[in-house]
Scaffold this motif. Structure first.
Motif, PDB file in Angstrom:
ATOM      1  N   VAL A   1      -8.860   0.033  -7.804  1.00 33.40           N
ATOM      2  CA  VAL A   1      -8.542   1.123  -6.876  1.00 33.40           C
ATOM      3  C   VAL A   1      -8.695   0.727  -5.414  1.00 33.40           C
ATOM      4  N   SER A   2      -9.206  -0.504  -5.150  1.00 34.75           N
ATOM      5  CA  SER A   2      -9.226  -0.977  -3.758  1.00 34.75           C
ATOM      6  C   SER A   2      -7.929  -1.721  -3.445  1.00 34.75           C
ATOM      7  N   HIS A   3      -6.990  -1.752  -4.400  1.00 39.01           N
ATOM      8  CA  HIS A   3      -5.670  -2.382  -4.286  1.00 39.01           C
ATOM      9  C   HIS A   3      -5.702  -3.892  -4.534  1.00 39.01           C
ATOM     10  N   ALA A   4      -6.789  -4.413  -5.046  1.00 33.84           N
ATOM     11  CA  ALA A   4      -6.811  -5.845  -5.370  1.00 33.84           C
ATOM     12  C   ALA A   4      -6.175  -6.051  -6.738  1.00 33.84           C
ATOM     13  N   ILE A   5      -5.318  -7.090  -6.847  1.00 33.75           N
ATOM     14  CA  ILE A   5      -4.696  -7.397  -8.139  1.00 33.75           C
ATOM     15  C   ILE A   5      -5.675  -8.205  -8.971  1.00 33.75           C
ATOM     16  N   ILE A   6      -5.898  -7.755 -10.202  1.00 29.93           N
ATOM     17  CA  ILE A   6      -6.848  -8.436 -11.090  1.00 29.93           C
ATOM     18  C   ILE A   6      -6.101  -9.387 -12.018  1.00 29.93           C
ATOM     19  N   ALA A   7      -4.981  -8.933 -12.584  1.00 32.17           N
ATOM     20  CA  ALA A   7      -4.262  -9.768 -13.551  1.00 32.17           C
ATOM     21  C   ALA A   7      -2.773  -9.472 -13.479  1.00 32.17           C
ATOM     22  N   GLN A   8      -1.965 -10.511 -13.718  1.00 32.79           N
ATOM     23  CA  GLN A   8      -0.503 -10.362 -13.798  1.00 32.79           C
ATOM     24  C   GLN A   8      -0.035 -11.086 -15.039  1.00 32.79           C
ATOM     25  N   LYS A   9       0.836 -10.456 -15.811  1.00 31.37           N
ATOM     26  CA  LYS A   9       1.365 -11.088 -17.030  1.00 31.37           C
ATOM     27  C   LYS A   9       2.841 -10.743 -17.142  1.00 31.37           C
ATOM     28  N   SER A  10       3.599 -11.631 -17.776  1.00 27.84           N
ATOM     29  CA  SER A  10       4.997 -11.272 -18.041  1.00 27.84           C
ATOM     30  C   SER A  10       5.497 -12.007 -19.282  1.00 27.84           C
ATOM     31  N   VAL A  11       6.468 -11.419 -19.949  1.00 29.16           N
ATOM     32  CA  VAL A  11       7.128 -12.074 -21.089  1.00 29.16           C
ATOM     33  C   VAL A  11       8.628 -11.825 -21.008  1.00 29.16           C
ATOM     34  N   LEU A  12       9.404 -12.836 -21.445  1.00 29.14           N
ATOM     35  CA  LEU A  12      10.851 -12.666 -21.516  1.00 29.14           C
ATOM     36  C   LEU A  12      11.191 -11.965 -22.823  1.00 29.14           C
ATOM     37  N   MET A  13      12.209 -11.113 -22.796  1.00 24.84           N
ATOM     38  CA  MET A  13      12.591 -10.336 -23.974  1.00 24.84           C
ATOM     39  C   MET A  13      14.070 -10.564 -24.275  1.00 24.84           C
ATOM     40  N   ASP A  14      14.450 -10.320 -25.542  1.00 24.46           N
ATOM     41  CA  ASP A  14      15.873 -10.271 -25.859  1.00 24.46           C
ATOM     42  C   ASP A  14      16.409  -8.937 -25.344  1.00 24.46           C
ATOM     43  N   GLU A  15      17.697  -8.910 -25.007  1.00 28.53           N
ATOM     44  CA  GLU A  15      18.284  -7.665 -24.532  1.00 28.53           C
ATOM     45  C   GLU A  15      18.185  -6.593 -25.631  1.00 28.53           C
ATOM     46  N   ASP A  16      18.125  -5.332 -25.224  1.00 26.96           N
ATOM     47  CA  ASP A  16      18.105  -4.202 -26.159  1.00 26.96           C
ATOM     48  C   ASP A  16      16.873  -4.182 -27.064  1.00 26.96           C
ATOM     49  N   TYR A  17      15.725  -4.579 -26.535  1.00 25.48           N
ATOM     50  CA  TYR A  17      14.485  -4.466 -27.311  1.00 25.48           C
ATOM     51  C   TYR A  17      14.092  -2.990 -27.429  1.00 25.48           C
ATOM     52  N   SER A  18      13.319  -2.692 -28.459  1.00 20.42           N
ATOM     53  CA  SER A  18      13.044  -1.279 -28.748  1.00 20.42           C
ATOM     54  C   SER A  18      11.847  -0.773 -27.940  1.00 20.42           C
ATOM     55  N   PRO A  19      11.800   0.537 -27.692  1.00 17.62           N
ATOM     56  CA  PRO A  19      10.626   1.107 -27.016  1.00 17.62           C
ATOM     57  C   PRO A  19       9.324   0.778 -27.749  1.00 17.62           C
ATOM     58  N   ALA A  20       9.361   0.778 -29.088  1.00 16.81           N
ATOM     59  CA  ALA A  20       8.132   0.493 -29.849  1.00 16.81           C
ATOM     60  C   ALA A  20       7.646  -0.926 -29.547  1.00 16.81           C
ATOM     61  N   ASP A  21       8.589  -1.894 -29.492  1.00 11.54           N
ATOM     62  CA  ASP A  21       8.218  -3.280 -29.153  1.00 11.54           C
ATOM     63  C   ASP A  21       7.615  -3.346 -27.752  1.00 11.54           C
ATOM     64  N   ALA A  22       8.240  -2.618 -26.813  1.00  9.05           N
ATOM     65  CA  ALA A  22       7.781  -2.652 -25.420  1.00  9.05           C
ATOM     66  C   ALA A  22       6.347  -2.145 -25.322  1.00  9.05           C
ATOM     67  N   VAL A  23       6.065  -1.050 -26.000  1.00  9.82           N
ATOM     68  CA  VAL A  23       4.712  -0.482 -25.926  1.00  9.82           C
ATOM     69  C   VAL A  23       3.693  -1.446 -26.524  1.00  9.82           C
ATOM     70  N   ASP A  24       4.044  -2.067 -27.655  1.00  8.49           N
ATOM     71  CA  ASP A  24       3.121  -3.032 -28.285  1.00  8.49           C
ATOM     72  C   ASP A  24       2.823  -4.183 -27.330  1.00  8.49           C
ATOM     73  N   ILE A  25       3.891  -4.699 -26.698  1.00  8.63           N
ATOM     74  CA  ILE A  25       3.716  -5.859 -25.809  1.00  8.63           C
ATOM     75  C   ILE A  25       2.906  -5.483 -24.580  1.00  8.63           C
ATOM     76  N   ILE A  26       3.211  -4.327 -24.002  1.00  6.85           N
ATOM     77  CA  ILE A  26       2.476  -3.912 -22.798  1.00  6.85           C
ATOM     78  C   ILE A  26       1.003  -3.672 -23.139  1.00  6.85           C
ATOM     79  N   ARG A  27       0.749  -3.072 -24.289  1.00 11.27           N
ATOM     80  CA  ARG A  27      -0.647  -2.848 -24.701  1.00 11.27           C
ATOM     81  C   ARG A  27      -1.366  -4.199 -24.882  1.00 11.27           C
ATOM     82  N   ASP A  28      -0.673  -5.173 -25.536  1.00  9.71           N
ATOM     83  CA  ASP A  28      -1.293  -6.482 -25.766  1.00  9.71           C
ATOM     84  C   ASP A  28      -1.539  -7.234 -24.452  1.00  9.71           C
ATOM     85  N   LEU A  29      -0.546  -7.185 -23.540  1.00  3.45           N
ATOM     86  CA  LEU A  29      -0.711  -7.869 -22.250  1.00  3.45           C
ATOM     87  C   LEU A  29      -1.867  -7.253 -21.461  1.00  3.45           C
TER      88      LEU A  29
END
Ligand SMILES: [Zn+2]
Length: 399
Positions: A106-134
């Motif tokens: 909340v002081s605006h400092a970035i703690i962690a950054q993560k990213s993954v490449l996806m195939d086009e048209d991935y499902s919302p369920a996949d997105a939520v799983d990946i975001i939760r895991d990241l």
């Protein structure tokens, strides 16, 4: 100070107590001096001073780290922030072919950054799983408890209806059409979720931390594999009645032109995105080329690559000139990956804008000229803006 108290202070209405007004300002801006807080909140200096003393005693507010303060004569004003230990915010980008996550405090400092490449048209369920895991990885890597999570901001590559929070049909992520992102993320994170389209989030990042700081009125224009944008008026990102304000890529500039994925003909995006030019460059060099490859070659003097960037600037400037005629903004921020070309793109873009817009530079004095500048966060702007949505208590889809 526990997290529940801070959450309550942040959730209160702006017309609330001096304490909540000061906490909300610090959450939105990161670090501020007492004098800046008095100016922003409209509170008397004595009230600000007394409230800050109480907040510092209870550990909600702390002195900001000294780095980045301007050097100079005289004692610098003490800059204050919310206590970084008081809570965290999760920002996520749901892009066409990628997912990105940032955890900030909340002081605006970035703690962690993560990213993954996806195939086009991935499902919302996949997105939520990946975001939760990241997110889980990010918290674990930095030994921070997820219990302090105060809210989740989501940037998505498509218009978000401000009334019902659903992703519009014209989205570039068709598997999300008609879905309310809050329904998908709410049960997983059990925290408030705010969502907006990626260009609007990019504008939030530029106004919170980037080149548009202190600007209440500006236009963001993104040139990438697509063309997008955002309009900020009076310090707020305009959404429009259906969430499609600032979709500059889908202005039809040629009614007889080719069919666009949105169903219209001759949209600006068909001419001003860099997609076709990448295909031309790939043919010329006999290998798949990225925008970064073309920019690097142009910087080293390749005339063909320079020409492709100039052609994009010319047609983008045509569209931007129309936007300038409609809005006449004081500032235009150029975002998207092509902005990394810097002046190779911006110089011909400014010339084209000047040619196509109503108000010419020579007609007005310097104070009335539209400034066209490169954005500060051309790569991570949308995911940063998703963090900004939560910290600024903005976004129209709060739960
Ligand atoms: Zn279109």
């Amino acid at each position: 100070m526990n997290k529940i108290e801070l959450t309550t202070l942040l959730a209160e209405d702006v017309s609330g107590t001096p304490t909540s007004r000061i906490v909300r300002s610090l959450s939105a801006r990161g670090s501020l001096s007492a004098a800046q807080l008095a100016r922003l909140t409209g509170l008397a200096k004595s009230t600000v001073s007394q409230t800050l003393a109480d907040l510092r005693r209870s550990g909600v507010v702390v002195e900001a780290a000294a780095e980045g303060r301007p050097a100079g004569a005289g004692r610098p004003a003490t800059m204050l922030t919310l206590n970084p230990e008081a809570g965290t915010v999760l920002g996520a980008l749901i892009g066409l072919r990628e997912i990105k996550v940032i955890i900030a405090d909340v002081s605006h400092a970035i703690i962690a950054q993560k990213s993954v490449l996806m195939d086009e048209d991935y499902s919302p369920a996949d997105a939520v799983d990946i975001i939760r895991d990241l997110a889980t990885e990010g918290y674990r890597d930095h030994a921070i408890s997820r219990a302090g999570l105060m809210g989740v901001g989501v940037a998505i590559a498509g218009p978000v209806n401000p009334i019902d929070g659903r992703i519009q049909r014209a989205s570039v992520v068709p598997t999300w059409a008609g879905i309310d992102v809050r329904d998908v993320f709410g049960p997983v994170f059990n925290r408030p979720v705010v969502v907006d389209n990626e260009s609007n989030c990019a504008a939030v990042a530029e106004m919170t931390w980037g080149v548009a700081q202190g600007h209440d009125d500006f236009v963001l224009f993104k040139v990438d594999a697509g063309v997008g944008g955002a309009i900020v008026s009076g310090g707020r990102v305009m959404t429009g009645i259906a969430g499609a304000a600032g979709e500059f890529g889908h202005m039809s500039i040629n009614p007889d032109g080719p069919l666009c994925r949105c169903g219209n003909r001759g949209c600006l995006e068909l001419y001003a995105s860099f997609r076709d030019n990448l295909a031309i460059a790939s043919r010329r060099f006999g290998r798949p080329m990225t925008m970064d490859d073309v920019i690097l070659l142009a910087e080293s003097g390749d005339v063909g690559c320079r020409r492709l960037i100039e052609d994009t600037a010319e047609i983008a400037g045509h569209g931007l000139g129309m936007i300038g005629t409609i809005i006449n903004p004081p500032l235009i921020v150029i975002g998207g990956r092509m902005a990394l070309a810097g002046e190779l793109l911006l110089a011909p873009l400014r010339a084209s804008y000047e040619k196509h817009t109503l108000v010419k530079s020579r007609d007005v004095n310097a104070a009335s000229r539209t400034q066209i500048v490169k954005g500060q966060f051309t790569e991570n702007d949308s995911v940063l803006g998703a963090v900004g949505l939560v910290l600024r208590r903005e976004g129209h889809n709060r739960i």
